[in-house]
Motif scaffolding. Structure first.
Motif, PDB file in Angstrom:
ATOM      1  N   GLU A   1     -13.615 -22.417 -58.533  1.00  0.00           N
ATOM      2  CA  GLU A   1     -14.058 -23.224 -57.402  1.00  0.00           C
ATOM      3  C   GLU A   1     -13.166 -22.721 -56.265  1.00  0.00           C
ATOM      4  O   GLU A   1     -13.613 -22.938 -54.978  1.00  0.00           O
ATOM      5  N   LEU A   2     -11.990 -22.431 -56.275  1.00  0.00           N
ATOM      6  CA  LEU A   2     -11.052 -22.039 -55.225  1.00  0.00           C
ATOM      7  C   LEU A   2     -11.646 -20.802 -54.722  1.00  0.00           C
ATOM      8  O   LEU A   2     -11.414 -20.563 -53.413  1.00  0.00           O
ATOM      9  N   GLN A   3     -11.861 -19.864 -55.576  1.00  0.00           N
ATOM     10  CA  GLN A   3     -12.497 -18.753 -55.119  1.00  0.00           C
ATOM     11  C   GLN A   3     -13.368 -18.679 -54.190  1.00  0.00           C
ATOM     12  O   GLN A   3     -13.717 -17.980 -53.181  1.00  0.00           O
ATOM     13  N   GLN A   4     -14.503 -19.624 -54.693  1.00  0.00           N
ATOM     14  CA  GLN A   4     -15.712 -19.835 -53.789  1.00  0.00           C
ATOM     15  C   GLN A   4     -15.153 -20.522 -52.399  1.00  0.00           C
ATOM     16  O   GLN A   4     -15.696 -20.295 -51.358  1.00  0.00           O
ATOM     17  N   ALA A   5     -14.183 -21.391 -52.577  1.00  0.00           N
ATOM     18  CA  ALA A   5     -13.829 -22.316 -51.411  1.00  0.00           C
ATOM     19  C   ALA A   5     -13.045 -21.259 -50.281  1.00  0.00           C
ATOM     20  O   ALA A   5     -13.390 -21.568 -48.960  1.00  0.00           O
ATOM     21  N   VAL A   6     -12.645 -20.291 -50.661  1.00  0.00           N
ATOM     22  CA  VAL A   6     -12.036 -19.223 -49.854  1.00  0.00           C
ATOM     23  C   VAL A   6     -13.078 -18.552 -49.098  1.00  0.00           C
ATOM     24  O   VAL A   6     -12.940 -18.278 -48.026  1.00  0.00           O
ATOM     25  N   THR A   7     -14.150 -17.921 -50.048  1.00  0.00           N
ATOM     26  CA  THR A   7     -15.302 -17.238 -49.372  1.00  0.00           C
ATOM     27  C   THR A   7     -15.893 -18.087 -48.160  1.00  0.00           C
ATOM     28  O   THR A   7     -16.135 -17.451 -47.450  1.00  0.00           O
ATOM     29  N   GLU A   8     -15.995 -19.443 -48.757  1.00  0.00           N
ATOM     30  CA  GLU A   8     -16.751 -20.432 -47.670  1.00  0.00           C
ATOM     31  C   GLU A   8     -15.734 -20.479 -46.395  1.00  0.00           C
ATOM     32  O   GLU A   8     -16.290 -20.623 -45.335  1.00  0.00           O
ATOM     33  N   LEU A   9     -14.551 -20.602 -46.354  1.00  0.00           N
ATOM     34  CA  LEU A   9     -13.640 -20.758 -45.542  1.00  0.00           C
ATOM     35  C   LEU A   9     -13.825 -19.375 -44.459  1.00  0.00           C
ATOM     36  O   LEU A   9     -13.834 -19.623 -43.285  1.00  0.00           O
ATOM     37  N   PHE A  10     -13.768 -18.382 -45.171  1.00  0.00           N
ATOM     38  CA  PHE A  10     -14.104 -17.066 -44.298  1.00  0.00           C
ATOM     39  C   PHE A  10     -15.309 -17.036 -43.377  1.00  0.00           C
ATOM     40  O   PHE A  10     -15.333 -16.746 -42.344  1.00  0.00           O
ATOM     41  N   VAL A  11     -16.276 -17.601 -43.910  1.00  0.00           N
ATOM     42  CA  VAL A  11     -17.574 -17.684 -43.011  1.00  0.00           C
ATOM     43  C   VAL A  11     -17.405 -18.931 -42.038  1.00  0.00           C
ATOM     44  O   VAL A  11     -17.769 -18.344 -40.738  1.00  0.00           O
ATOM     45  N   ASP A  12     -16.715 -19.777 -42.393  1.00  0.00           N
ATOM     46  CA  ASP A  12     -16.543 -20.696 -41.078  1.00  0.00           C
ATOM     47  C   ASP A  12     -15.432 -20.146 -39.989  1.00  0.00           C
ATOM     48  O   ASP A  12     -15.567 -20.384 -38.981  1.00  0.00           O
ATOM     49  N   LEU A  13     -14.523 -19.513 -40.515  1.00  0.00           N
ATOM     50  CA  LEU A  13     -13.770 -18.620 -39.502  1.00  0.00           C
ATOM     51  C   LEU A  13     -14.389 -17.637 -38.750  1.00  0.00           C
ATOM     52  O   LEU A  13     -14.028 -17.493 -37.452  1.00  0.00           O
ATOM     53  N   ALA A  14     -15.283 -17.117 -39.230  1.00  0.00           N
ATOM     54  CA  ALA A  14     -16.236 -15.951 -38.525  1.00  0.00           C
ATOM     55  C   ALA A  14     -17.073 -16.802 -37.655  1.00  0.00           C
ATOM     56  O   ALA A  14     -17.391 -16.174 -36.585  1.00  0.00           O
ATOM     57  N   GLY A  15     -17.435 -18.111 -37.917  1.00  0.00           N
ATOM     58  CA  GLY A  15     -18.310 -18.805 -36.966  1.00  0.00           C
ATOM     59  C   GLY A  15     -19.597 -17.975 -36.679  1.00  0.00           C
ATOM     60  O   GLY A  15     -20.240 -17.739 -37.638  1.00  0.00           O
ATOM     61  N   PRO A  16     -20.071 -17.821 -35.459  1.00  0.00           N
ATOM     62  CA  PRO A  16     -21.115 -17.412 -35.107  1.00  0.00           C
ATOM     63  C   PRO A  16     -21.304 -15.760 -35.394  1.00  0.00           C
ATOM     64  O   PRO A  16     -22.497 -15.088 -35.566  1.00  0.00           O
ATOM     65  N   LEU A  17     -19.923 -15.015 -35.606  1.00  0.00           N
ATOM     66  CA  LEU A  17     -19.997 -13.669 -36.034  1.00  0.00           C
ATOM     67  C   LEU A  17     -20.756 -13.596 -37.532  1.00  0.00           C
ATOM     68  O   LEU A  17     -20.777 -12.503 -37.852  1.00  0.00           O
ATOM     69  N   ALA A  18     -20.517 -14.551 -38.359  1.00  0.00           N
ATOM     70  CA  ALA A  18     -20.814 -14.634 -39.437  1.00  0.00           C
ATOM     71  C   ALA A  18     -22.395 -14.018 -39.647  1.00  0.00           C
ATOM     72  O   ALA A  18     -22.939 -13.644 -40.802  1.00  0.00           O
ATOM     73  N   LEU A  19     -23.064 -14.309 -38.646  1.00  0.00           N
ATOM     74  CA  LEU A  19     -24.476 -13.825 -38.607  1.00  0.00           C
ATOM     75  C   LEU A  19     -24.760 -12.539 -38.480  1.00  0.00           C
ATOM     76  O   LEU A  19     -26.021 -12.226 -38.892  1.00  0.00           O
ATOM     77  N   ALA A  20     -23.613 -11.712 -37.942  1.00  0.00           N
ATOM     78  CA  ALA A  20     -23.957 -10.259 -37.917  1.00  0.00           C
ATOM     79  C   ALA A  20     -23.766  -9.431 -38.976  1.00  0.00           C
ATOM     80  O   ALA A  20     -22.940  -8.334 -39.025  1.00  0.00           O
ATOM     81  N   SER A  21     -24.223  -9.933 -40.207  1.00  0.00           N
ATOM     82  CA  SER A  21     -23.758  -9.275 -41.587  1.00  0.00           C
ATOM     83  C   SER A  21     -24.439  -7.774 -41.589  1.00  0.00           C
ATOM     84  O   SER A  21     -23.977  -6.942 -42.299  1.00  0.00           O
ATOM     85  N   GLY A  22     -25.758  -7.667 -40.763  1.00  0.00           N
ATOM     86  CA  GLY A  22     -26.220  -6.470 -40.767  1.00  0.00           C
ATOM     87  C   GLY A  22     -25.686  -5.448 -39.731  1.00  0.00           C
ATOM     88  O   GLY A  22     -26.266  -4.157 -39.665  1.00  0.00           O
ATOM     89  N   ALA A  23     -24.983  -5.835 -38.974  1.00  0.00           N
ATOM     90  CA  ALA A  23     -24.317  -5.063 -37.828  1.00  0.00           C
ATOM     91  C   ALA A  23     -23.683  -3.531 -38.231  1.00  0.00           C
ATOM     92  O   ALA A  23     -23.143  -3.516 -39.548  1.00  0.00           O
ATOM     93  N   GLY A  24     -23.914  -2.518 -37.517  1.00  0.00           N
ATOM     94  CA  GLY A  24     -23.529  -1.356 -38.217  1.00  0.00           C
ATOM     95  C   GLY A  24     -22.522  -0.682 -37.111  1.00  0.00           C
ATOM     96  O   GLY A  24     -21.861  -1.430 -36.407  1.00  0.00           O
ATOM     97  N   GLU A  25     -22.476   0.457 -36.850  1.00  0.00           N
ATOM     98  CA  GLU A  25     -21.644   1.279 -36.062  1.00  0.00           C
ATOM     99  C   GLU A  25     -22.050   0.791 -34.454  1.00  0.00           C
ATOM    100  O   GLU A  25     -23.139   0.607 -34.033  1.00  0.00           O
ATOM    101  N   GLY A  26     -20.935   0.748 -33.673  1.00  0.00           N
ATOM    102  CA  GLY A  26     -20.954   0.216 -32.438  1.00  0.00           C
ATOM    103  C   GLY A  26     -21.227  -1.305 -32.145  1.00  0.00           C
ATOM    104  O   GLY A  26     -21.329  -1.770 -31.139  1.00  0.00           O
ATOM    105  N   SER A  27     -21.204  -1.912 -33.378  1.00  0.00           N
ATOM    106  CA  SER A  27     -21.158  -3.378 -33.129  1.00  0.00           C
ATOM    107  C   SER A  27     -19.721  -3.949 -32.733  1.00  0.00           C
ATOM    108  O   SER A  27     -18.719  -3.186 -33.015  1.00  0.00           O
ATOM    109  N   ASP A  28     -19.669  -4.937 -31.738  1.00  0.00           N
ATOM    110  CA  ASP A  28     -18.291  -5.587 -31.501  1.00  0.00           C
ATOM    111  C   ASP A  28     -17.836  -6.350 -32.458  1.00  0.00           C
ATOM    112  O   ASP A  28     -16.777  -6.967 -32.270  1.00  0.00           O
ATOM    113  N   VAL A  29     -18.512  -6.652 -33.306  1.00  0.00           N
ATOM    114  CA  VAL A  29     -18.270  -7.726 -34.636  1.00  0.00           C
ATOM    115  C   VAL A  29     -17.252  -7.085 -35.278  1.00  0.00           C
ATOM    116  O   VAL A  29     -17.569  -6.020 -35.920  1.00  0.00           O
ATOM    117  N   PRO A  30     -16.101  -7.758 -35.719  1.00  0.00           N
ATOM    118  CA  PRO A  30     -15.080  -7.179 -36.588  1.00  0.00           C
ATOM    119  C   PRO A  30     -15.743  -7.181 -38.157  1.00  0.00           C
ATOM    120  O   PRO A  30     -16.513  -8.107 -38.364  1.00  0.00           O
TER     121      PRO A  30
END
Lengths: 385, 399
Positions: free
Chosen positions: B331-360
């Motif tokens: 449960e906690l393992q999942q909660a932390v992965t969920e937190l990471f998505v929330d911290l990434a915010g809109p950048l969480a959408l850039a999952s497919g970004a490759g080289e040249g992307s400005d998203v960390p």
């Protein structure tokens, strides 16, 4: 890290358990005791004194037993198991603890010896109507010099304040918060007692030019002593809650095994047993954190953990217990159904007591806030000092 | 009662910390820290570095490469490994088939498999679950019929037919340990055997299953008239269910992913420090700060519970509180992965970004990891199965 009790500690636990389960054999006994002032049983208090329990944390030269946080934890947990109304944490750990930490040698010998014998029940008058959980005093002020001081202002709610044989009062002094002793017959002292929802007692305590004796050095700021003693009491309250949560869960599982509806025991229904399983998880996690906090406190006596580390551990324990206590208390009633709402049945009283402890010395949100203030100071929380 | 580690255990902890932070290939640790998928070669290199130092399989019997460590020392080994971004040894080898072979296999089968299993010279896959046998594993239908007329040494062969599924990293597998039905005429648990199958045998087909994170982590494995030498049977025929229960219950160190969850939360907290608008700190957002502080406290409680369980585990039997660790740990393992998505915010959408992307990079991997870890509360006995165990075994609530 070792959480095991040694054989002497197990013997203490068994002895206190035997005494308290006899004194509070049914929840009706407790209910009868809490209906009468002072809300606890003098005979049980004397028996605890005879067993040495009321002097447990105090030094032997002050009339105590010279035991430590582990023994205090054991007693508090047994108190919680039957929600005994005797004010062990309030009078011995907290009020007595302040005298032990701040008092002069004379004050310690005079007061703590009497507390240990059961003849003097002190109370810590600290909370003010506008203070929330702050450890500083602002609404009650002290003025004077040398040994001659007076207090003005109002403390409320003061747990055990009406019955107390001695009040240990926090009051604003120049440069901080001082501690003062006030006798029950002092001039200008007005105590108005009332019952609390958990069967306990509290009071409005008003001071009007009331004579008071400084506890320890006259006029000194005792904030550090208050913070350290409150941390000890928070951890002890954690253990009292563990005992109460354990009984609330056990009572609930027994009920699920025996109570029949639709011709079958309630434990036939997975919707109920899964919730009981979650209660167990909450209890075990809280037990881990509270027991660890006691270990951190134990190490403070040898200087290997600091006052800040103890305070943080106490906050961590109080937060975990706040969440677990609400979860277990609420579910214990829900899984019982209507019977859990009645004053005649035990389980609701456990929720009441857990709620009272939650809001004494800082609830979960308060302690979470404290933890937030140091969030950026560490990369991970390491349980080892 | 005592807080501090003994001098011996403190020195052990230091030794493990030093080993894991200096002796494991840096690219492996960097990949774990980046929350990216490890290659087969990286996993093998990591295990072989540990095995060279004799610490890849401490839970095994000493004569087969195990360590005479206390449960607390094994716990420390496991925690320090995760805190150092080192992947735990492949569980199929180290925690599953290895201990079963060591406990129930013949001397010959031990000599044949255990050294190569410890060193990951053989990559094992797990062949337990089937399309119609998930939580109800004992209803599995893959059959193994003995043909005494073939094979070497007169022992005969098993002919295996059926389908396994959810075979994690089966695409890398050299061998697969399976539960197969050898006697369909008895109670379902009583007719199961534990059989080792070479995945290069004719008739074995591995088909990938794509998951919701877009990755290829699990597979279907089909068996069509696969001939398996009878000497590949572990222990006795029709005793496989006992061995499977041993396998699923014998680990209580490392049941809860404490170290890796702590590390990921620490990483999330660090990420949050510059993830606010204009590079400001999200830790100044009271809701974010409260959530992180609360998670830290819950993970502390989990870690301390794990320590309590290992401290009370001298008898070698599964501790019922292991279910608490698995349930709360995932449960906690999942909660932390969920937190990471929330911290990434809109950048969480850039999952497919490759080289040249400005998203960390940490923002790019946040959502795939979140989606991927929904598995944690399902595998290893779903969390509902764990609640059933707690209610039944610990609380005595039997419906």
């Amino acid at each position: 890290m070792d959480f095991q009790l040694d054989s002497e500690q197990e013997a203490l636990r068994d002895a206190v358990r035997a005494l308290l389960t006899k004194a509070y054999d049914t929840s009706e006994t407790r209910r009868a005791v809490t209906k009468q002032d002072p809300g606890w049983d003098d005979k049980t208090w004397r028996q605890l004194a005879e067993m040495g329990v009321l002097g447990l944390p105090f030094a032997e030269e002050d009339g105590g037993m010279g035991a430590g946080p582990a023994e205090v934890a054991i007693v508090a947990e047994e108190i919680g198991r039957v929600i005994a109304p005797e004010p062990f944490v309030e009078a011995v750990v907290l009020a007595g603890g302040l005298v032990a930490a701040a008092g002069t040698a004379e004050q310690r010998a005079e007061i703590l010896g009497a507390v240990a014998e059961g003849g003097l029940v002190p109370a810590f008058a600290h909370t003010e109507p506008a203070s929330r959980y702050e450890l500083t005093a602002t609404g009650v002020t002290a003025s004077g010099s040398g040994d001659s001081w007076t207090l003005d202002g109002v403390k409320e709610p003061v747990l055990g304040g009406a019955r107390a044989d001695l009040l240990i009062v926090s009051a604003a002094v120049d440069g901080g918060t001082g501690l003062f002793l006030v006798k029950p017959d002092a001039d200008g002292l007005t105590r108005t007692g009332y019952a609390t929802f958990d069967g306990g007692r509290a009071a409005r305590v008003a001071f009007d030019d009331t004579p008071a004796t400084p506890l320890g050095e006259a006029g000194a700021d005792q904030s550090d002593v208050i913070a350290a003693t409150v941390a000890q009491a928070q951890i002890a309250y954690g253990h009292e809650s563990l005992g109460a949560m354990e009984t609330a869960l056990r009572t609930t599982t027994e009920y699920l095994k025996t109570r029949k509806q639709f011709g079958v025991p309630l434990m036939t229904f997975q919707a109920l047993t899964f919730r009981a399983a979650d209660m167990y998880v909450s209890l075990e996690l809280a037990r881990s954190t509270v027991s660890w906090a006691t270990l951190v406190l134990l190490d403070a006596s040898t200087g290997s953990t600091s006052a800040d580390e103890v305070a943080e551990a106490a906050s961590r324990a109080k937060l975990q217990v706040s969440k677990a206590g609400r979860h277990i208390g609420q579910e214990a009633i829900q899984l019982h159904g209507g019977i859990g709402m009645t004053a005649e049945y035990s389980v609701g009283h456990y929720m009441s007591r857990l709620t009272a402890i939650d809001h004494a010395l800082g609830d979960g949100r308060h302690h979470l806030n404290r933890l937030v203030s140091t969030l950026g100071d560490h990369s991970v929380v390491d349980p080892l000092p | 009662m005592k807080l501090q580690l003994s001098d011996e255990d403190a020195a052990f902890r230091e030794e493990m910390h030093t080993f894991f932070t200096t002796q494991i290939p840096q690219d492996v640790r960097d990949t774990v820290a980046a929350r990216r998928e490890l290659s087969k070669e990286q996993i093998v290199a990591s295990v072989q570095a540990m095995n060279a130092a004799g610490i890849a399989v401490p839970n095994w019997p000493v004569e087969w490469g195990g360590k005479d460590w206390t449960p607390l020392q094994r716990h420390i080994w496991h925690e320090e490994m995760q805190l150092a971004n080192v992947p735990p040894p492949l569980p199929f080898n180290a925690s599953m088939v290895g201990p079963v072979i060591a406990a129930f296999g013949s001397q010959e089968i031990k000599e044949r498999f255990l050294p190569k299993t410890a060193n990951l010279d053989i990559w094992w896959s797990q062949g337990f679950s089937e399309p119609d046998a998930g939580s109800d594993l004992a209803s599995l239908r893959t059959t193994a019929v003995r043909d005494p007329s073939t094979g070497s040494g007169g022992a005969g062969e098993y002919v295996v037919n059926g389908q396994k599924t959810w075979t994690t990293l089966g695409q890398y597998g050299d061998w697969i340990f399976t539960l197969v039905r050898t006697d369909p005429s008895v109670k379902k648990q009583a007719g199961i055997s534990f059989l080792l199958i070479d995945m290069s045998s004719p008739g074995v087909t591995v088909r990938p299953i794509e998951l919701i994170d877009g990755g290829h982590e699990v597979n279907e494995v089909w068996f069509e008239n696969v001939r398996v030498p009878a000497e590949n049977l572990v222990g006795e025929e029709n005793k496989g269910w006992d061995y499977a229960k041993f396998l699923l219950g014998n680990e209580r160190v490392g049941v809860a992913p404490v170290g890796s969850t702590k590390r990921t939360l620490s990483q999330a907290k660090e990420y949050a420090k510059t993830a606010g608008p204009g590079g400001t700190s999200l830790l100044d957002d009271p809701l974010v700060a409260a959530q992180i502080a609360d998670l830290e406290n819950e993970i502390l409680a989990l870690e301390l519970t794990a320590l309590r369980v290992v401290a009370n585990s001298a008898d070698g039997k599964p501790h019922p509180a292991s279910s608490v660790l698995k349930l709360r740990g995932t449960e906690l393992q999942q909660a932390v992965t969920e937190l990471f998505v929330d911290l990434a915010g809109p950048l969480a959408l850039a999952s497919g970004a490759g080289e040249g992307s400005d998203v960390p990079d940490l923002a790019r991997v946040a959502t795939p990891n979140y989606l991927n870890f929904r598995k944690a509360s399902i595998y290893g006995g779903s969390n509902e199965v764990q609640r059933q165990i707690i209610a039944g075994t610990i609380l005595g609530l039997r419906g």
